[in-house]
Design a protein around this motif. Structure first.
Motif, short mmCIF file in Angstrom:
data_model
loop_
_atom_site.label_atom_id
_atom_site.label_comp_id
_atom_site.label_asym_id
_atom_site.label_seq_id
_atom_site.Cartn_x
_atom_site.Cartn_y
_atom_site.Cartn_z
N ASN A 3 0.95 -1.06 -0.17
CA ASN A 3 0.06 -0.03 -0.05
C ASN A 3 0.88 1.46 0.06
O ASN A 3 1.06 1.98 1.12
CB ASN A 3 -0.86 -0.15 1.32
N PHE A 4 1.61 1.40 -1.14
CA PHE A 4 2.39 2.55 -1.31
C PHE A 4 1.84 4.00 -1.59
O PHE A 4 0.93 4.06 -2.24
CB PHE A 4 3.46 2.41 -2.30
N LEU A 42 8.21 8.07 0.88
CA LEU A 42 7.27 6.94 0.40
C LEU A 42 6.75 6.06 1.76
O LEU A 42 7.74 5.75 2.70
CB LEU A 42 8.06 6.05 -0.55
N HIS A 43 5.66 5.92 1.91
CA HIS A 43 5.10 4.78 2.82
C HIS A 43 4.53 3.80 2.31
O HIS A 43 3.97 3.83 1.23
CB HIS A 43 4.02 5.63 3.56
N ASN A 44 4.61 2.70 3.07
CA ASN A 44 3.74 1.31 2.80
C ASN A 44 2.80 1.45 4.30
O ASN A 44 3.51 0.94 5.32
CB ASN A 44 4.96 0.23 3.00
N ILE A 49 9.24 4.20 4.48
CA ILE A 49 10.27 3.22 4.08
C ILE A 49 11.38 3.98 3.08
O ILE A 49 12.22 3.05 2.88
CB ILE A 49 9.19 2.13 3.17
N ALA A 50 11.01 5.06 2.63
CA ALA A 50 11.88 5.57 1.62
C ALA A 50 11.85 7.11 1.66
O ALA A 50 10.67 7.83 1.96
CB ALA A 50 11.85 4.94 0.19
N VAL A 51 12.87 7.83 1.43
CA VAL A 51 12.93 9.26 1.10
C VAL A 51 13.68 9.77 -0.18
O VAL A 51 14.54 8.86 -0.57
CB VAL A 51 13.46 9.98 2.30
N MET A 52 13.26 10.76 -0.64
CA MET A 52 14.11 11.62 -1.64
C MET A 52 14.12 13.01 -1.36
O MET A 52 12.87 13.52 -1.12
CB MET A 52 13.81 11.14 -2.86
N ALA A 53 14.94 13.72 -1.93
CA ALA A 53 15.08 15.14 -1.70
C ALA A 53 15.44 15.83 -3.15
O ALA A 53 16.33 15.48 -3.58
CB ALA A 53 16.20 15.63 -0.74
#
Length: 155
Positions: A3-4, A42-44, A49-53
């Motif tokens: 469920n992203f 980014l979520h599940n 669960i993840a990041v970007m800049a």
């Protein structure tokens, strides 16, 4: 089933340093760029669960300054999901070039970016020596130069 969902960070108090530190060595180094960037998580479900800049370099160029995925989600295509999202955001904002820089010792990262359509376009000599107070090692080698990679969004 996964469920992203993506969301943008709007407050400095929400900066996910614990995720950003997976891709950069120190909070001081992150603080050199993070306040000029748009940050995406980014979520599940409810798990980050993840990041970007992404930072604006010019009217035509956006730079991916940080991209990180928690260990339990690595090697599952999440990084490529982030890259595709970065390309989508950059195109939406009328950028024609997306750039990223990584260590000359980051062989896996360089392959990852090339797999995702980036090509090597330059070197920032001694970047890691001049910008970090202590030596940093990766793959048994001292990080020295930054490899610059570019993706032309019009292709």
């Amino acid at each position: 089933m996964e469920n992203f969902t993506f969301n943008t960070i709007f407050s400095d108090s929400e900066i996910p340093y614990e995720l950003l530190l997976l891709a950069d060595e120190t909070i001081e180094a992150i603080n050199q760029y993070i306040f000029k960037c748009d940050i995406y998580l980014l979520h599940n479900g409810t798990e980050n669960i993840a990041v970007m800049a992404l930072c604006k370099n010019s009217e035509t160029e956006s730079e991916l300054k940080n991209i990180a995925v928690i260990e339990s989600y690595r090697s599952k295509g999440i990084g490529s999901i982030l890259i595709n999202k970065a390309k989508e955001i950059a195109r939406k904002n009328q950028y024609t070039i997306l750039t990223v820089g990584t260590s000359d010792t980051g062989f896996q990262q360089i392959r990852f970016y090339e797999k995702n359509g980036f090509v090597r376009t330059g070197i920032r000599k001694d970047f890691f020596i001049e910008n970090y107070p202590d030596p940093i090692y990766e793959n048994g080698l001292r990080m020295r130069d930054m490899v610059l990679l570019t993706h032309h969004l019009t292709e």
